[in-house]
Design a protein around this motif. Sequence first.
Motif, PDB file in Angstrom:
ATOM      1  N   LYS C 130       0.841  -1.193   0.000  1.00 52.01           N
ATOM      2  CA  LYS C 130       0.000   0.000   0.000  1.00 52.01           C
ATOM      3  C   LYS C 130       0.877   1.244   0.000  1.00 52.01           C
ATOM      4  O   LYS C 130       1.981   1.243   0.561  1.00 52.01           O
ATOM      5  CB  LYS C 130      -0.889   0.027   1.248  1.00 52.01           C
ATOM      6  CG  LYS C 130      -1.887  -1.101   1.301  1.00 52.01           C
ATOM      7  CD  LYS C 130      -2.870  -0.943   2.452  1.00 52.01           C
ATOM      8  CE  LYS C 130      -3.763  -2.178   2.508  1.00 52.01           C
ATOM      9  NZ  LYS C 130      -4.988  -1.948   3.286  1.00 52.01           N
ATOM     10  N   PRO C 133       0.410   7.362   3.588  1.00 59.57           N
ATOM     11  CA  PRO C 133      -0.348   8.623   3.496  1.00 59.57           C
ATOM     12  C   PRO C 133       0.452   9.714   2.796  1.00 59.57           C
ATOM     13  O   PRO C 133      -0.115  10.474   1.988  1.00 59.57           O
ATOM     14  CB  PRO C 133      -0.612   8.970   4.969  1.00 59.57           C
ATOM     15  CG  PRO C 133      -0.667   7.648   5.656  1.00 59.57           C
ATOM     16  CD  PRO C 133       0.360   6.793   4.955  1.00 59.57           C
ATOM     17  N   ILE C 136       0.478   9.205  -0.886  1.00 52.72           N
ATOM     18  CA  ILE C 136      -0.826   9.523  -1.474  1.00 52.72           C
ATOM     19  C   ILE C 136      -1.023  11.030  -1.565  1.00 52.72           C
ATOM     20  O   ILE C 136      -1.536  11.548  -2.567  1.00 52.72           O
ATOM     21  CB  ILE C 136      -1.965   8.883  -0.633  1.00 52.72           C
ATOM     22  CG1 ILE C 136      -1.905   7.359  -0.746  1.00 52.72           C
ATOM     23  CG2 ILE C 136      -3.330   9.399  -1.083  1.00 52.72           C
ATOM     24  CD1 ILE C 136      -2.764   6.626   0.279  1.00 52.72           C
ATOM     25  N   ALA C 137      -0.576  11.729  -0.539  1.00 55.82           N
ATOM     26  CA  ALA C 137      -0.851  13.164  -0.462  1.00 55.82           C
ATOM     27  C   ALA C 137      -0.145  13.952  -1.561  1.00 55.82           C
ATOM     28  O   ALA C 137      -0.665  14.938  -2.089  1.00 55.82           O
ATOM     29  CB  ALA C 137      -0.432  13.696   0.914  1.00 55.82           C
ATOM     30  N   TYR C 140       0.770  11.499  -6.123  1.00 55.35           N
ATOM     31  CA  TYR C 140       0.136  10.190  -5.973  1.00 55.35           C
ATOM     32  C   TYR C 140       0.369   9.291  -7.181  1.00 55.35           C
ATOM     33  O   TYR C 140       0.745   8.119  -7.044  1.00 55.35           O
ATOM     34  CB  TYR C 140      -1.361  10.389  -5.733  1.00 55.35           C
ATOM     35  CG  TYR C 140      -2.189   9.133  -5.822  1.00 55.35           C
ATOM     36  CD1 TYR C 140      -2.028   8.099  -4.912  1.00 55.35           C
ATOM     37  CD2 TYR C 140      -3.143   8.984  -6.833  1.00 55.35           C
ATOM     38  CE1 TYR C 140      -2.803   6.955  -4.995  1.00 55.35           C
ATOM     39  CE2 TYR C 140      -3.919   7.841  -6.913  1.00 55.35           C
ATOM     40  CZ  TYR C 140      -3.743   6.829  -5.999  1.00 55.35           C
ATOM     41  OH  TYR C 140      -4.504   5.686  -6.083  1.00 55.35           O
ATOM     42  N   GLU C 141       0.126   9.805  -8.378  1.00 57.42           N
ATOM     43  CA  GLU C 141       0.212   8.975  -9.572  1.00 57.42           C
ATOM     44  C   GLU C 141       1.665   8.564  -9.839  1.00 57.42           C
ATOM     45  O   GLU C 141       1.927   7.435 -10.246  1.00 57.42           O
ATOM     46  CB  GLU C 141      -0.394   9.692 -10.779  1.00 57.42           C
ATOM     47  CG  GLU C 141      -1.910   9.837 -10.697  1.00 57.42           C
ATOM     48  CD  GLU C 141      -2.372  11.046  -9.872  1.00 57.42           C
ATOM     49  OE1 GLU C 141      -1.495  11.806  -9.408  1.00 57.42           O
ATOM     50  OE2 GLU C 141      -3.594  11.212  -9.687  1.00 57.42           O
TER      51      GLU C 141
END
Lengths: 234, 234, 234, 234
Positions: C130, C133, C136-137, C140-141
């Motif tokens: 995964k 955070p 992701i913040a 992200y891509e």
Amino acid sequence: MLEELKRQVLEANLELPKKNLVIYTWGNVSAIDREQGLVVIKPSGVPYEELRAEDLPVVDLDGNKVEGELNPSSDTATHLVLYKAFPEIGGVVHTHSPWCTKWAQAGRGISALGTTHADYFYGEIPCTRKLTPLEIASEYEKNTGEVIVETFKDLNPNFTPGVIVNNHGPFNWGKNPLKAVENAVIMEEIAKLAYYTQSLTPEIEPIDDQLLDKHFLRKHGKNAYYGQVQNVKN
Amino acid sequence: MLEELKRQVLEANLELPKKNLVIYTWGNVSAIDREQGLVVIKPSGVPYEELRAEDLPVVDLDGNKVEGELNPSSDTATHLVLYKAFPEIGGVVHTHSPWCTKWAQAGRGISALGTTHADYFYGEIPCTRKLTPLEIASEYEKNTGEVIVETFKDLNPNFTPGVIVNNHGPFNWGKNPLKAVENAVIMEEIAKLAYYTQSLTPEIEPIDDQLLDKHFLRKHGKNAYYGQVQNVKN
Amino acid sequence: MLEELKRQVLEANLELPKKNLVIYTWGNVSAIDREQGLVVIKPSGVPYEELRAEDLPVVDLDGNKVEGELNPSSDTATHLVLYKAFPEIGGVVHTHSPWCTKWAQAGRGISALGTTHADYFYGEIPCTRKLTPLEIASEYEKNTGEVIVETFKDLNPNFTPGVIVNNHGPFNWGKNPLKAVENAVIMEEIAKLAYYTQSLTPEIEPIDDQLLDKHFLRKHGKNAYYGQVQNVKN
Amino acid sequence: MLEELKRQVLEANLELPKKNLVIYTWGNVSAIDREQGLVVIKPSGVPYEELRAEDLPVVDLDGNKVEGELNPSSDTATHLVLYKAFPEIGGVVHTHSPWCTKWAQAGRGISALGTTHADYFYGEIPCTRKLTPLEIASEYEKNTGEVIVETFKDLNPNFTPGVIVNNHGPFNWGKNPLKAVENAVIMEEIAKLAYYTQSLTPEIEPIDDQLLDKHFLRKHGKNAYYGQVQNVKN
């Protein structure tokens, strides 16, 4: 040579995508001319929509190509073993059809769980043992045929017209190539039914012998009364 | 004779492959003319695309063929038992439709788990007991009908227009052959929904009686208010 | 510029709905011109039926748009990371195809459970960890691409032409965009087979290395003998 | 009156069978003209292929028919409650689509298990509580709406454009009727993905809030960057 047989083999191969048994080139059908001892088979890796009857390779029972430009299916050796061991069959089909392949990957045969099964397969559809590393290393495709024949040492291939090859997928056969494909379609349906039946009732038992006999024999025995004329299907 | 009824029986049989209830010849529909006591039924083993209304065999309620060249369905005796026991039904259908057949192979009835079920079936869709070896050995198809009737001894067949025959598959009925097939299509959908519902929540309980009543009766009771005119569906 | 590559990217994108890998705009295909270091990719949110080759945006490997009116796919940064890290690939595809997405949501890779898998993927199809955070913040891509590359630090992307991105869905690649889509179709089929195999036999083990080698190498190794000419697929 | 709205409602209803959300007449779409406070809705029990825009009934928000010969859908009262409680929605759809109905029958909401879900639904898709016997006995369809509204007392219906009604099936909404149907199609896909995800990993947890935010907001927030123009979908 063998124009009529090639036409049948072409038609039977074209059934595979039509009946949703294959994607891409994931299946092959062959047929045998018993008198001449010659087998017509799908060429390797050729898309179904490009197949032409006159291009289908012809091989003898030792696997020597006797006609055709194209390489025969990489599974040809398996087909030949089956023709030699099962003298009454006229067509063979191999696919990676989804439901049968799931059972193959699980390494499990398919018990007779209902009358749909009993109408076509006279008892469990067996799953072969796994091949040994040696059997894989040398003459893999021939050994795939041999392990099928070994699985049928106490079974009548005319009454059980198909098998699950462990880790791999289904093989089916019949008196001609179209009948072989019909058996493949039906075995795929039975494999699907059996999956869900076992999921609903994990401890499910095969149907009683009386019901198995009743349904198989009303379609296939000498006193068969299904259909419009007495016929023995295999 | 019975030209209009034959036309309806043809149309209803052709619905079977269209609605994905059958492959090959795995299903048959019949209809009854109550005044004459005659039944029109699919001939045995004939592909749907070859069926013609004028070829459909006609039998009386004792199973004697009174018109037609072709053999009636091998399941005719089952249909006849249902017509005799359920006086309000006008059409009967039997298939090996996949979802119902899975429940049949598992030997389980289908509880009313939601309003979709309640809209058409007033409570559980029952599964018959297994036939005994004796019942299988002699008059098997007639006994299949008898065990259905036995299952409905405390049920109203107009409110539960279908049954799961153990080890085998579904039978449905309705006021005419097309309505029988509609009930078969809906029972197939309900069987699918119920499978996944039980998988999501294995200890699922049937819906409350109030909800069952509400949905069944808003479509079928004498105060029904679904649709454009008062109608009783069965 | 890049007219031929745009034509290929268009064709490959149109394969996505045809092969049932996407609904709405749930997937995108790109291709790279290695000499110029330019990538052609589907525009963001445009329905497949409205795509035209000449409208496809072109970006450089830093993500700067060098041609086209439309915004490139919101997943462009992921594609670019893959092109930079995997020098032999020519096309990349991302979808939310159902079976692969189920494995992604479950956070699980797909073991090699049969010869269908072994024919195309040389061992397990891995699932990424995964994202954190922080990953992701920001970017992200791009980080989605980085976690794929991290997952492949000991894997050959030419022998394992696809990955499951945790919580998300599949990415696939190939020597050109059509081959990338073919790998996506096949990975989807393998994901389906694996789901049911595990359901039938929860404790299932991967196939033996000998069988994995045999099937992968008869199609992809330098001694490959599947098909009509020696070919290496990826 | 409301010719353009009727045209949209017709088109949206015709999407239901096209997208495989319904069989027979198992679904209905409506739309509201907020200025006039009038709702156009599918007539009850009419097959989709017989629907004509000019025949669609128009009702006011109290359920009085103000135009049309045909009875409005038996679910009209539920639609009206939603229009009154959710002031930004312009279309409502109810079906018995299979995957959502399975969750409904199981009485379970659908957790956000991946980015496909997060792209459209900002958190769990909730399942209503069961209706009480009293709520079923009187004003059943209105109470179905009320229990949906109760379920959304702490939820934004624009960010969660759908619900599972316990024992029954899905309702969806959107800014117009076609968008409502799009949300229904997507919720059906998400319901399917979630079923298999839970089967693969029974103890699965929802995705992290960061990932949920990222995906929902890149498509729907004020800084959305998916697609060709800034758009807020609901």
